[in-house]
Design an enzyme around this catalytic site. Structure first.
Site, PDB file in Angstrom:
ATOM      1  N   ARG A  69      -9.679  15.201  15.498  1.00 38.15           N
ATOM      2  CA  ARG A  69      -8.500  15.942  15.213  1.00 38.15           C
ATOM      3  C   ARG A  69      -8.736  16.963  13.989  1.00 38.15           C
ATOM      4  O   ARG A  69      -8.056  17.893  13.883  1.00 38.15           O
ATOM      5  CB  ARG A  69      -7.349  15.055  14.739  1.00 38.15           C
ATOM      6  N   THR A 113      -8.496  11.322  -0.137  1.00 34.60           N
ATOM      7  CA  THR A 113      -8.745  10.660  -1.247  1.00 34.60           C
ATOM      8  C   THR A 113     -10.396  10.097  -1.060  1.00 34.60           C
ATOM      9  O   THR A 113     -10.734  10.059  -2.580  1.00 34.60           O
ATOM     10  CB  THR A 113      -7.808   9.165  -1.134  1.00 34.60           C
ATOM     11  N   LYS A 160      -4.041   1.691  10.822  1.00 31.41           N
ATOM     12  CA  LYS A 160      -4.816   1.145   9.556  1.00 31.41           C
ATOM     13  C   LYS A 160      -4.005   0.449   8.856  1.00 31.41           C
ATOM     14  O   LYS A 160      -4.528  -0.631   8.231  1.00 31.41           O
ATOM     15  CB  LYS A 160      -5.285   2.412   8.625  1.00 31.41           C
ATOM     16  N   LYS A 161      -2.723   0.741   8.586  1.00 28.77           N
ATOM     17  CA  LYS A 161      -1.951  -0.072   7.805  1.00 28.77           C
ATOM     18  C   LYS A 161      -1.609  -1.623   7.930  1.00 28.77           C
ATOM     19  O   LYS A 161      -1.588  -2.557   7.522  1.00 28.77           O
ATOM     20  CB  LYS A 161      -0.607   0.667   7.210  1.00 28.77           C
ATOM     21  N   SER A 170      -2.426   6.880  13.731  1.00 28.92           N
ATOM     22  CA  SER A 170      -3.487   6.838  12.640  1.00 28.92           C
ATOM     23  C   SER A 170      -3.051   6.335  11.508  1.00 28.92           C
ATOM     24  O   SER A 170      -3.879   5.208  11.034  1.00 28.92           O
ATOM     25  CB  SER A 170      -3.724   8.408  12.480  1.00 28.92           C
ATOM     26  N   ASP A 211       0.687  -1.116  -0.026  1.00 33.81           N
ATOM     27  CA  ASP A 211      -0.067   0.009  -0.047  1.00 33.81           C
ATOM     28  C   ASP A 211       0.778   1.170   0.073  1.00 33.81           C
ATOM     29  O   ASP A 211       2.119   1.193   0.234  1.00 33.81           O
ATOM     30  CB  ASP A 211      -0.709  -0.276   1.296  1.00 33.81           C
ATOM     31  N   LYS A 212       0.190   2.132  -0.102  1.00 35.67           N
ATOM     32  CA  LYS A 212       0.937   3.597  -0.372  1.00 35.67           C
ATOM     33  C   LYS A 212       0.181   4.550   0.674  1.00 35.67           C
ATOM     34  O   LYS A 212      -1.311   4.397   0.297  1.00 35.67           O
ATOM     35  CB  LYS A 212       1.298   4.179  -1.523  1.00 35.67           C
ATOM     36  N   HIS A 213       0.518   5.392   1.174  1.00 38.96           N
ATOM     37  CA  HIS A 213      -0.292   6.514   2.046  1.00 38.96           C
ATOM     38  C   HIS A 213       0.449   7.749   2.096  1.00 38.96           C
ATOM     39  O   HIS A 213       1.512   7.941   2.365  1.00 38.96           O
ATOM     40  CB  HIS A 213      -0.404   6.119   3.430  1.00 38.96           C
ATOM     41  N   SER A 214      -0.304   8.731   1.929  1.00 38.10           N
ATOM     42  CA  SER A 214       0.266  10.082   1.859  1.00 38.10           C
ATOM     43  C   SER A 214      -0.058  10.797   3.285  1.00 38.10           C
ATOM     44  O   SER A 214      -1.209  10.585   3.850  1.00 38.10           O
ATOM     45  CB  SER A 214      -0.517  11.092   0.738  1.00 38.10           C
TER      46      SER A 214
END
Length: 450
Positions: free
Chosen positions: A169, A121, A188-189, A184, A81-84
């Protein structure tokens, strides 16, 4: 456990006992700790941080507040996966998820909504008519097997504690906290059952991490959490000194992502998508070097397979994109106005923070948790840092839903763009640094030996 005592301890810079902290967090899920009490605690963390031990407790409680996926060995490729961490105009996930799937990865992407001045997203995906982001994990699994990628939001099944804290938040100005961001994202990941993870850590005025030292600290915190749990994690520090791409606004950004998947799109945006997909291939053990990963990503992007997967993803998750219609059938703002340069020179600044808050003022983001987002509104930039302009040249277009919104957007865009006399103004390079964890992984996957 008395909530006021926990809040006071953190307010005064104290360290919480693991058991007491865990009870406070689970108490919030059960309604024993009120929203206003948790908001006060989050502000105390914003100012005083969390110790490594407290962060570990927060990650564990968040992770195990819901279901943790055990993926098994019957997948056709590594789960990556990728997360920003969030930026203005950041629609990279819409391109990278189908691109990585086309490269042989399985991408179980769980995304978030807009936080503060940054876009989300899920809000972009939901600007596609009919697209469903709230689906069960069983359906999520089916989409992954059929398409190779799936893009959903959090449900009560995955890290529900994070989902509640995330919304709180957003409206209490407690987003830019390294331990809160770390917990956070990583909760999730870790729940996704990944083999590898690539983190796009934004740096600059339009990011939550304003300087590179903050970004390094966040990247190291997240890679440590991943490494401690056997996951290959790569953090790519990327520039957010100007918006990413030309489009800022949900439906507008979907159109720009589609243009990239079709072989076009802004140069810097496209290049970053390739870099992150290459890093994902490295983390997943599908490339032995970044150069090999880049070559595979560019080939997949140029071959059209990424666009085909995105169209399949949209269809399988209930959405409707119509290439034959204007704007792909996406919602379009009724009012537009072009803002022009009022002097000659070179664009020396495009303030992403001003445009991010400008989007909120237009209705394209949230001021309160329950605000509805207008997917039609936003900005499309006609210049980037370093562009030469003369009086009357277009610098951007405002897309608005009302006359008042149009005036608000025009002011925001005009204030965001500065024109100077120096020709050599140049933006920061797209990729600033890379930080990788050693991450014990399953055989044949993860980073190659140094």
């Amino acid at each position: 456990m008395i909530p006021q005592q926990v809040i006071a301890a953190k307010r005064d810079g104290g360290k919480l006992a693991p058991g007491e902290f865990a009870l406070f967090l689970t108490g919030y899920l059960k309604g024993q700790v009120a929203d206003e009490q948790m908001a006060a605690f989050l502000m105390a963390v914003q100012f005083n941080g969390l110790s490594a031990r407290e962060l570990d407790v927060l990650v564990k409680v968040m992770l195990h507040s819901g279901r943790v996926i055990e993926p098994g060995d019957d997948w056709p490729g590594p789960r990556v996966d990728k997360h920003s961490t969030g930026g203005v105009g950041d629609k990279v996930s819409l391109v990278v998820a189908p691109l990585a799937a086309e490269m042989g990865m399985v991408v179980p992407m769980m995304s978030g909504r807009g936080l503060g001045h940054t876009g989300g997203t899920l809000d972009k995906l939901e600007s596609i008519p009919g697209f469903e982001t709230r689906i069960s994990l069983e359906r999520f699994d089916r989409v992954l097997r059929e398409v190779g990628c799936a893009m959903i939001g959090q449900t009560d099944e995955i890290a529900p504690l994070d989902r509640r804290l995330y919304a709180l938040r957003d409206v209490t100005a407690t987003v830019p906290s390294i331990p809160l961001i770390t917990a956070s994202i990583m909760s999730k990941k870790l729940a996704e059952g990944l083999d590898g993870l690539v983190l796009d850590v934004k740096v600059g005025r339009g990011a939550f991490m304003k300087d590179i030292d903050e970004a390094r600290a966040l990247a190291r915190a997240m890679t440590r959490v991943g490494a401690a749990r056997g996951m290959a994690v790569s953090a790519v520090l990327t520039a957010m000194d100007q918006p990413l791409g030309r489009a800022i606004g949900n439906a507008l950004e979907v159109r720009e992502a589609v243009a990239c998947l079709e072989g076009g799109g802004p140069r810097r945006f496209r290049a970053l998508c390739v870099e992150l997909a290459a890093e994902m291939a490295l983390a997943g053990g599908l490339a032995s070097s970044l150069d090999e990963g880049r070559s595979r990503a560019e080939g997949a992007l140029g071959g059209g397979g990424g666009m085909e997967r995105f169209e399949r993803l949209v269809a399988v998750q209930g959405g409707k994109l119509d290439p034959a219609r204007s704007a792909l059938g996406l919602p379009v703002a009724p009012l537009r106005k072009t803002v022009s340069a009022d002097r000659e020179g070179w664009v020396s600044r495009i303030d992403p923070l001003a445009l991010g808050y400008g989007l909120i003022a237009l209705g394209g983001g949230r001021k309160r948790q329950d605000d509805r987002v207008d997917p039609r509104v936003g900005f499309v930039m006609e210049v980037e840092v370093g562009t030469r302009v003369t009086p009357g040249d277009p610098i951007g277009v405002v897309h608005a839903g009302s006359v008042d919104g149009l005036a608000t957007g025009v002011r925001a865009l005009a204030e965001a763009v500065a024109i100077g006399n120096e020709e050599n103004t140049a933006p920061l390079p797209g990729v600033l640094e890379r930080i990788r964890s050693p991450g014990a992984t399953t055989p044949g996957r993860g980073f190659p030996p140094a």
